[in-house]
Motif scaffolding. Structure first.
Motif, PDB file in Angstrom:
ATOM      1  N   ARG A 115       0.827  -1.192  -0.023  1.00 18.80           N
ATOM      2  CA  ARG A 115      -0.066  -0.061  -0.035  1.00 18.80           C
ATOM      3  C   ARG A 115       0.736   1.281   0.086  1.00 18.80           C
ATOM      4  O   ARG A 115       0.640   2.209  -0.618  1.00 18.80           O
ATOM      5  N   ASP A 116       1.791   1.362   0.717  1.00 20.93           N
ATOM      6  CA  ASP A 116       2.675   2.627   0.868  1.00 20.93           C
ATOM      7  C   ASP A 116       3.342   2.903  -0.389  1.00 20.93           C
ATOM      8  O   ASP A 116       3.349   3.999  -0.942  1.00 20.93           O
ATOM      9  N   ARG A 117       4.101   1.589  -0.873  1.00 21.73           N
ATOM     10  CA  ARG A 117       4.490   1.822  -2.306  1.00 21.73           C
ATOM     11  C   ARG A 117       3.657   2.308  -3.403  1.00 21.73           C
ATOM     12  O   ARG A 117       3.851   3.220  -4.098  1.00 21.73           O
ATOM     13  N   ARG A 118       2.457   1.995  -3.286  1.00 26.86           N
ATOM     14  CA  ARG A 118       1.355   2.161  -4.776  1.00 26.86           C
ATOM     15  C   ARG A 118       1.104   3.532  -4.398  1.00 26.86           C
ATOM     16  O   ARG A 118       0.871   4.372  -5.343  1.00 26.86           O
ATOM     17  N   ARG A 119       0.765   4.047  -3.030  1.00 25.54           N
ATOM     18  CA  ARG A 119       0.214   5.421  -2.868  1.00 25.54           C
ATOM     19  C   ARG A 119       1.344   6.279  -3.240  1.00 25.54           C
ATOM     20  O   ARG A 119       1.079   7.462  -4.062  1.00 25.54           O
ATOM     21  N   ALA A 120       2.479   5.815  -3.028  1.00 26.82           N
ATOM     22  CA  ALA A 120       3.588   7.189  -3.324  1.00 26.82           C
ATOM     23  C   ALA A 120       3.836   6.985  -4.830  1.00 26.82           C
ATOM     24  O   ALA A 120       4.114   8.235  -5.322  1.00 26.82           O
ATOM     25  N   LYS A 121       3.773   5.828  -5.413  1.00 27.62           N
ATOM     26  CA  LYS A 121       3.975   5.776  -6.946  1.00 27.62           C
ATOM     27  C   LYS A 121       2.638   6.504  -7.637  1.00 27.62           C
ATOM     28  O   LYS A 121       2.952   7.323  -8.588  1.00 27.62           O
ATOM     29  N   ALA A 122       1.399   6.398  -7.157  1.00 28.35           N
ATOM     30  CA  ALA A 122       0.214   6.908  -7.833  1.00 28.35           C
ATOM     31  C   ALA A 122       0.415   8.448  -7.779  1.00 28.35           C
ATOM     32  O   ALA A 122       0.284   9.332  -8.508  1.00 28.35           O
ATOM     33  N   SER A 123       0.903   9.011  -6.485  1.00 30.94           N
ATOM     34  CA  SER A 123       1.277  10.399  -6.427  1.00 30.94           C
ATOM     35  C   SER A 123       2.096  10.942  -7.323  1.00 30.94           C
ATOM     36  O   SER A 123       2.015  12.015  -7.998  1.00 30.94           O
ATOM     37  N   GLU A 124       3.113  10.146  -7.501  1.00 33.46           N
ATOM     38  CA  GLU A 124       4.258  10.728  -8.298  1.00 33.46           C
ATOM     39  C   GLU A 124       3.598  10.559  -9.702  1.00 33.46           C
ATOM     40  O   GLU A 124       3.944  11.614 -10.504  1.00 33.46           O
ATOM     41  N   LEU A 125       2.844   9.630 -10.181  1.00 33.44           N
ATOM     42  CA  LEU A 125       2.375   9.713 -11.439  1.00 33.44           C
ATOM     43  C   LEU A 125       1.392  10.743 -11.881  1.00 33.44           C
ATOM     44  O   LEU A 125       1.503  11.430 -12.880  1.00 33.44           O
ATOM     45  N   LEU A 126       0.564  11.129 -10.899  1.00 32.70           N
ATOM     46  CA  LEU A 126      -0.426  12.110 -10.787  1.00 32.70           C
ATOM     47  C   LEU A 126       0.315  13.270 -10.861  1.00 32.70           C
ATOM     48  O   LEU A 126      -0.183  14.437 -11.787  1.00 32.70           O
ATOM     49  N   GLU A 127       1.305  13.598 -10.176  1.00 32.69           N
ATOM     50  CA  GLU A 127       2.177  14.662 -10.407  1.00 32.69           C
ATOM     51  C   GLU A 127       2.986  14.924 -11.923  1.00 32.69           C
ATOM     52  O   GLU A 127       3.008  16.054 -12.562  1.00 32.69           O
ATOM     53  N   LEU A 128       3.316  13.745 -12.390  1.00 30.04           N
ATOM     54  CA  LEU A 128       3.939  13.719 -13.788  1.00 30.04           C
ATOM     55  C   LEU A 128       2.836  14.222 -14.654  1.00 30.04           C
ATOM     56  O   LEU A 128       3.192  15.062 -15.716  1.00 30.04           O
ATOM     57  N   VAL A 129       1.738  13.984 -14.641  1.00 32.44           N
ATOM     58  CA  VAL A 129       0.543  14.215 -15.757  1.00 32.44           C
ATOM     59  C   VAL A 129      -0.076  15.658 -15.229  1.00 32.44           C
ATOM     60  O   VAL A 129      -1.119  16.054 -15.509  1.00 32.44           O
ATOM     61  N   ARG A 130       0.499  16.286 -14.104  1.00 29.95           N
ATOM     62  CA  ARG A 130       0.245  17.523 -13.376  1.00 29.95           C
ATOM     63  C   ARG A 130      -1.289  17.657 -12.978  1.00 29.95           C
ATOM     64  O   ARG A 130      -2.034  18.655 -13.332  1.00 29.95           O
ATOM     65  N   LEU A 131      -1.520  16.415 -12.273  1.00 27.22           N
ATOM     66  CA  LEU A 131      -3.086  16.391 -11.714  1.00 27.22           C
ATOM     67  C   LEU A 131      -2.971  16.144 -10.049  1.00 27.22           C
ATOM     68  O   LEU A 131      -3.733  15.472  -9.951  1.00 27.22           O
ATOM     69  N   ARG A 132      -1.726  16.234  -9.435  1.00 22.44           N
ATOM     70  CA  ARG A 132      -1.521  15.730  -8.089  1.00 22.44           C
ATOM     71  C   ARG A 132      -2.860  16.202  -7.186  1.00 22.44           C
ATOM     72  O   ARG A 132      -3.127  15.480  -6.378  1.00 22.44           O
ATOM     73  N   GLU A 133      -2.992  17.492  -7.357  1.00 22.68           N
ATOM     74  CA  GLU A 133      -4.156  18.169  -6.632  1.00 22.68           C
ATOM     75  C   GLU A 133      -5.525  17.358  -6.533  1.00 22.68           C
ATOM     76  O   GLU A 133      -6.284  17.917  -6.134  1.00 22.68           O
ATOM     77  N   VAL A 134      -5.740  16.694  -7.745  1.00 23.66           N
ATOM     78  CA  VAL A 134      -7.195  16.262  -7.918  1.00 23.66           C
ATOM     79  C   VAL A 134      -7.090  14.552  -7.660  1.00 23.66           C
ATOM     80  O   VAL A 134      -8.199  13.919  -8.001  1.00 23.66           O
ATOM     81  N   GLY A 135      -6.073  14.253  -6.840  1.00 25.85           N
ATOM     82  CA  GLY A 135      -6.110  12.646  -6.474  1.00 25.85           C
ATOM     83  C   GLY A 135      -7.206  12.266  -5.770  1.00 25.85           C
ATOM     84  O   GLY A 135      -7.739  10.810  -5.888  1.00 25.85           O
ATOM     85  N   ASP A 136      -7.906  13.094  -4.927  1.00 23.51           N
ATOM     86  CA  ASP A 136      -9.104  12.468  -4.202  1.00 23.51           C
ATOM     87  C   ASP A 136     -10.525  12.819  -4.799  1.00 23.51           C
ATOM     88  O   ASP A 136     -11.582  12.672  -4.442  1.00 23.51           O
ATOM     89  N   LYS A 137     -10.466  13.473  -6.306  1.00 23.43           N
ATOM     90  CA  LYS A 137     -11.698  13.668  -7.010  1.00 23.43           C
ATOM     91  C   LYS A 137     -12.046  12.215  -7.755  1.00 23.43           C
ATOM     92  O   LYS A 137     -11.068  11.572  -8.048  1.00 23.43           O
ATOM     93  N   ARG A 138     -13.452  12.056  -7.877  1.00 22.70           N
ATOM     94  CA  ARG A 138     -13.793  11.126  -8.523  1.00 22.70           C
ATOM     95  C   ARG A 138     -13.919  11.503 -10.132  1.00 22.70           C
ATOM     96  O   ARG A 138     -14.052  12.629 -10.303  1.00 22.70           O
ATOM     97  N   PRO A 139     -14.006  10.424 -11.063  1.00 22.07           N
ATOM     98  CA  PRO A 139     -14.271  10.654 -12.262  1.00 22.07           C
ATOM     99  C   PRO A 139     -15.158  11.696 -12.946  1.00 22.07           C
ATOM    100  O   PRO A 139     -14.765  12.831 -13.646  1.00 22.07           O
TER     101      PRO A 139
END
Length: 265
Positions: A115-139
């Motif tokens: 869990r800790d590894r995948r959450r860190a990676k998801a945050s990193e990838l959302l930042e890569l696509v410039r969407l880190r601030e919407v991680g808690d939003k639903r589609p």
């Protein structure tokens, strides 16, 4: 002729991400069989961006499905030298009950990443696509362009789901921007190029849009009308201005020729 579908060891020294050799694909049997691909030879180098063009029904999506391992060739060889390929479709296909971050995490969760590894990676990838601030939003809370960015982050996460995260990646994209408006499409094309350069992931990108293919790709590959065969390739890396326009005109002319020849047959 025998058919094989193989994932080569990630540590292979080959300089190609995927190679198709004399690939045939038919659906059905006997006189009712439909041949989608016939004798396709194609390679994508490690880290290369290749755009695949062709008329509707020429087998572009079928080819992607074979590379992704979602289907098997009727004959010929499909060999990859990367982590398991990730696929991005025209529709984002996000799970509506999960947040953006959880959608990106999903392939890592299925691969058993803690869990800790995948959450860190998801945050990193959302930042890569410039969407880190919407991680808690639903589609449903995101625009179409944002949803496609989340889908891209999820696809990149899929390439990390293999046992060896150091293995080179391969991203298969099936007209991912076709349903978007022109301005959003232009923005996401630029974003895709930025992300591709940052990650070094090989890309096989299907499109109907010659301008999009020339803008994005290092190489453009044209398939004939069904049954799909590779009829011509163009190196287009780094073309700008008049050279880019000339390439678009030449490829458009060849595409029209292929389509008209098929219609007259």
């Amino acid at each position: 002729m025998t058919a094989t579908l193989e994932i080569a060891p990630p540590q292979s020294p080959a300089s190609v991400a995927v190679r198709l050799t004399d690939v045939h694909k038919s659906f059905g049997h006997g006189p009712q069989a439909v041949t989608a691909l016939e004798g396709v030879d194609l390679r994508v180098g490690l880290g290369e961006f290749v755009c695949l063009l062709g008329a509707s029904g020429c087998g572009k999506t079928t080819l992607l499905n074979l590379v992704a391992g979602l289907d098997e060739p009727s004959a010929g060889d499909v060999v990859t030298h990367t982590a398991r390929p990730a696929v991005m479709f025209q529709e984002a296909a996000l799970l509506p009950w999960l947040t953006a971050a959880r959608n990106v995490e999903l392939p890592l969760r299925l691969a058993g990443v803690r869990r800790d590894r995948r959450r860190a990676k998801a945050s990193e990838l959302l930042e890569l696509v410039r969407l880190r601030e919407v991680g808690d939003k639903r589609p449903h809370e995101l625009s179409g362009g944002m949803r496609q960015r989340v889908a891209l982050a999820r696809a990149l996460a899929s390439t990390l789901g293999a046992a060896d995260e150091d293995a080179p990646g391969l991203l298969l994209m099936d007209e991912p921007f076709a349903a978007l408006d022109a301005i959003t499409r232009d923005v996401l094309q630029a974003e895709l190029l930025r992300i591709w350069r940052a990650t070094g992931t090989a890309v096989l990108f299907v499109t109907h849009d010659v301008r999009e293919a020339v803008r994005l790709g290092q190489r453009v590959v044209l398939l004939s009308s069904r049954p799909g065969r590779v009829v011509q390739e163009w190196p287009v890396d780094g073309l700008r201005g008049a050279e880019e326009l000339a390439a678009v005109e030449e490829i458009n002319a060849r595409l029209r020729e292929v389509i008209s020849t098929h219609a007259a047959a």
